[in-house]
Write a protein that holds these residues in place. Structure first.
Motif, PDB file in Angstrom:
ATOM      1  N   TYR A 207       0.835  -1.204   0.000  1.00 49.13           N
ATOM      2  CA  TYR A 207       0.000   0.000   0.000  1.00 49.13           C
ATOM      3  C   TYR A 207       0.870   1.254   0.000  1.00 49.13           C
ATOM      4  CZ  TYR A 207      -3.976   3.018   0.683  1.00 49.13           C
ATOM      5  OH  TYR A 207      -4.925   3.984   0.496  1.00 49.13           O
ATOM      6  N   TRP A 210       2.383   1.910  -3.292  1.00 45.87           N
ATOM      7  CA  TRP A 210       1.313   2.402  -4.185  1.00 45.87           C
ATOM      8  C   TRP A 210       1.003   3.869  -3.887  1.00 45.87           C
ATOM      9  CZ3 TRP A 210      -4.413   2.348  -3.115  1.00 45.87           C
ATOM     10  CH2 TRP A 210      -5.180   2.445  -4.282  1.00 45.87           C
ATOM     11  N   SER A 214       1.534   7.637  -6.071  1.00 50.25           N
ATOM     12  CA  SER A 214       0.272   8.353  -6.354  1.00 50.25           C
ATOM     13  C   SER A 214      -0.807   7.439  -6.907  1.00 50.25           C
ATOM     14  CB  SER A 214       0.521   9.509  -7.339  1.00 50.25           C
ATOM     15  OG  SER A 214       1.500  10.371  -6.840  1.00 50.25           O
ATOM     16  N   TYR A 215      -0.876   6.216  -6.390  1.00 52.67           N
ATOM     17  CA  TYR A 215      -1.962   5.255  -6.708  1.00 52.67           C
ATOM     18  C   TYR A 215      -2.064   4.999  -8.213  1.00 52.67           C
ATOM     19  CZ  TYR A 215      -3.103   7.462  -2.257  1.00 52.67           C
ATOM     20  OH  TYR A 215      -3.024   7.993  -1.012  1.00 52.67           O
ATOM     21  N   SER A 216      -0.934   4.987  -8.891  1.00 52.46           N
ATOM     22  CA  SER A 216      -1.017   4.997 -10.352  1.00 52.46           C
ATOM     23  C   SER A 216      -1.203   3.633 -11.005  1.00 52.46           C
ATOM     24  CB  SER A 216       0.183   5.728 -10.954  1.00 52.46           C
ATOM     25  OG  SER A 216       1.347   5.016 -10.691  1.00 52.46           O
ATOM     26  N   LEU A 217      -1.273   2.564 -10.244  1.00 52.79           N
ATOM     27  CA  LEU A 217      -1.676   1.275 -10.823  1.00 52.79           C
ATOM     28  C   LEU A 217      -3.088   0.945 -10.357  1.00 52.79           C
ATOM     29  CD1 LEU A 217       1.295  -1.254 -10.463  1.00 52.79           C
ATOM     30  CD2 LEU A 217       0.538   0.007 -12.443  1.00 52.79           C
TER      31      LEU A 217
ATOM     32  N   HIS B  25      -9.446  11.341  -5.049  1.00 54.20           N
ATOM     33  CA  HIS B  25      -8.123  11.429  -5.680  1.00 54.20           C
ATOM     34  C   HIS B  25      -7.572  10.035  -6.005  1.00 54.20           C
ATOM     35  CE1 HIS B  25      -7.136  10.806  -1.467  1.00 54.20           C
ATOM     36  NE2 HIS B  25      -5.867  10.602  -1.774  1.00 54.20           N
ATOM     37  N   ILE B  26      -7.925   9.050  -5.200  1.00 53.68           N
ATOM     38  CA  ILE B  26      -7.450   7.689  -5.468  1.00 53.68           C
ATOM     39  C   ILE B  26      -8.221   7.096  -6.652  1.00 53.68           C
ATOM     40  CG2 ILE B  26      -7.231   5.341  -4.565  1.00 53.68           C
ATOM     41  CD1 ILE B  26      -6.760   6.501  -1.816  1.00 53.68           C
ATOM     42  N   ALA B  29      -6.908   8.582  -9.820  1.00 45.95           N
ATOM     43  CA  ALA B  29      -5.590   8.065 -10.206  1.00 45.95           C
ATOM     44  C   ALA B  29      -5.701   6.645 -10.748  1.00 45.95           C
ATOM     45  CB  ALA B  29      -4.647   8.101  -9.005  1.00 45.95           C
ATOM     46  N   MET B  30      -6.489   5.807 -10.075  1.00 47.28           N
ATOM     47  CA  MET B  30      -6.624   4.410 -10.521  1.00 47.28           C
ATOM     48  C   MET B  30      -7.290   4.351 -11.889  1.00 47.28           C
ATOM     49  SD  MET B  30      -7.837   2.379  -7.105  1.00 47.28           S
ATOM     50  CE  MET B  30      -7.307   0.744  -7.534  1.00 47.28           C
ATOM     51  N   SER B  33      -5.099   5.296 -14.769  1.00 45.00           N
ATOM     52  CA  SER B  33      -4.115   4.282 -15.175  1.00 45.00           C
ATOM     53  C   SER B  33      -4.683   3.348 -16.251  1.00 45.00           C
ATOM     54  CB  SER B  33      -3.653   3.482 -13.959  1.00 45.00           C
ATOM     55  OG  SER B  33      -4.665   2.613 -13.532  1.00 45.00           O
TER      56      SER B  33
END
Lengths: 352, 59
Positions: A207, A210, A214-217, B25-26, B29-30, B33
């Protein structure tokens, strides 16, 4: 929508220590005749179907086999194919074939070499990382691979950040984690995770990697957990508990319901889920719910009443209840403890 | 010619909102992707399958 998991062959060209599939040396393959029957069943059914080639290495079946598959069961608005592969055979010809025919691809990889090669080895115990890494990168670049599945083993526990960094660096967009688990009988596999091993530190490190990125996956486990954490009720409806949703076809034409991993397991555990042979069926809908289904729903109810973490899984892990606890009428399993509860605790702490 | 069918604006996000309770924001971002590869409809399907896919090791 339904999903049909098809075991084209149980044979696999590698020999992962933790694999639950039986008959990985058996080169017998699904007779193409059965595909006629599958297509008839799909055409007589009311919903779209995703066919997932899994449980054995599908690519060992070869081009000609899959060309025939597409002749018998063509991709259409209502039918899609997905292949779950170890990635070893993915050369340019395969990638072009998959791209040209809109077949989705999921690749199994355990991450960087020191983790991947610990268990994902050839029959001569040679590591497979170099080839899989090369093919994973090529298939992502070509836009064929849309997801990666990583199995968490004892080797992974202290390497969450490295695993995240690896998948991020190769350009994976969707990542799912499976926890190594016992799915059939103890004698068919070597489990590296022991009963006392906790995944809490792994989830925390993952976590934080991740978060730092910046939570990019899109990570399957975090999406589910955050959705459940921030909702008032359980937002998850496990596929295996849906009526007439999951089916699986073993290479002898036998069709099973609800729990995909059952196909080809040839054990007492599988018999309550057996529907019949595809030669004798006309549509998915003609199969009424099996007696085990009401037990599954009762088991789900039990989870909802007794488990504080119910909303994080919706009462899933039916097979694990059977294998670990010996009965459906139970709740906690090692699988849900590691894959749901420990994860939920970590994410809950992060989000107050 | 640029394929604009694959570009998703913020206002189009969240068809499965009734089941999406992630911090914004999460979620943003997810979702971002996935946007390079998938259409909006595909992303909604992926999210739904992610929520419901317990029990089997696929997307």
């Amino acid at each position: 929508m339904k999903r049909l998991f098809v075991q084209g062959s149980s044979f696999c060209d590698i020999d992962c220590d933790y694999c639950f599939v039986r008959g990985r040396n058996d080169k017998a393959r699904l007779s193409l005749d059965y595909l006629h029957d599958v297509y008839r069943i799909i055409n007589n059914s009311e919903t779209d179907v995703e066919i997932v080639w899994h449980m054995g290495e599908p690519l060992v079946l070869g081009f000609n086999f899959f060309k025939k598959v597409l002749e018998y069961i063509p991709v259409s608005e209502h039918i899609r194919h997905r292949i779950v592969t170890n990635g070893l055979l993915l050369n340019d010809d395969w990638l072009s074939f998959l791209a040209d025919n809109c077949i989705s691809l999921t690749i199994s990889s355990d991450g960087p070499i020191e983790v991947h090669d610990r268990y994902r080895t050839s029959r001569k115990e040679a590591g497979t990382f170099e080839v899989v890494h090369k093919n994973l990168c090529r298939s992502i670049k070509k836009g064929v691979c849309d997801s990666v599945l990583c199995t968490i083993t004892k080797e992974s526990l202290s390497k969450a950040a490295q695993i995240y960094e690896y998948f991020s660096s190769v350009g994976v967009e969707y990542l799912g984690f499976n926890v190594e688990r016992q799915l059939d009988s103890p004698e068919i596999q070597v489990l590296s995770l022991e009963k006392f091993d906790s995944l809490e530190l792994f989830w925390k490190d993952l976590y934080e990697a991740w978060e730092k990125d910046s939570y990019s996956l899109f990570i399957r486990e975090f999406y589910r957990t955050l959705s459940a954490l921030n909702s008032d009720e359980c937002p998850l409806q496990p596929d295996e508990l849906k009526s007439n949703y999951n089916y699986s076809l073993s290479k002898n034409g036998d069709l099973y319901k609800y729990i995909p991993q059952i196909a080809g397991s040839d054990s007492l555990v599988s018999s309550p889920f057996f529907v019949g042979n595809v030669k004798n069926l006309n549509s998915f809908e003609e199969t009424s719910e099996l007696p085990v289904y009401s037990e599954m729903l009762n088991s789900q109810r039990l989870c909802s009443e007794k488990c504080d973490f119910y909303r994080f899984c919706g009462g899933a892990f039916v097979l694990e209840k059977l294998v670990e606890n010996g009965m459906l009428n139970s709740t906690s399993t090692a699988a849900c403890e590691r894959q749901v509860i420990q994860l939920a605790k970590v994410v809950s702490r992060k989000h107050g | 010619m640029k394929d604009t069918s694959r570009i998703i604006t913020s206002s189009q996000r969240g068809t499965v909102k009734e089941k999406e309770y992630l911090p914004e924001h999460i979620l943003e971002a997810m979702t971002s992707s996935l946007e390079g590869k998938f259409t909006k409809k595909q992303i909604d399907n992926i999210k739904q399958k992610t929520l419901d896919g317990f029990g089997m090791s696929t997307v």
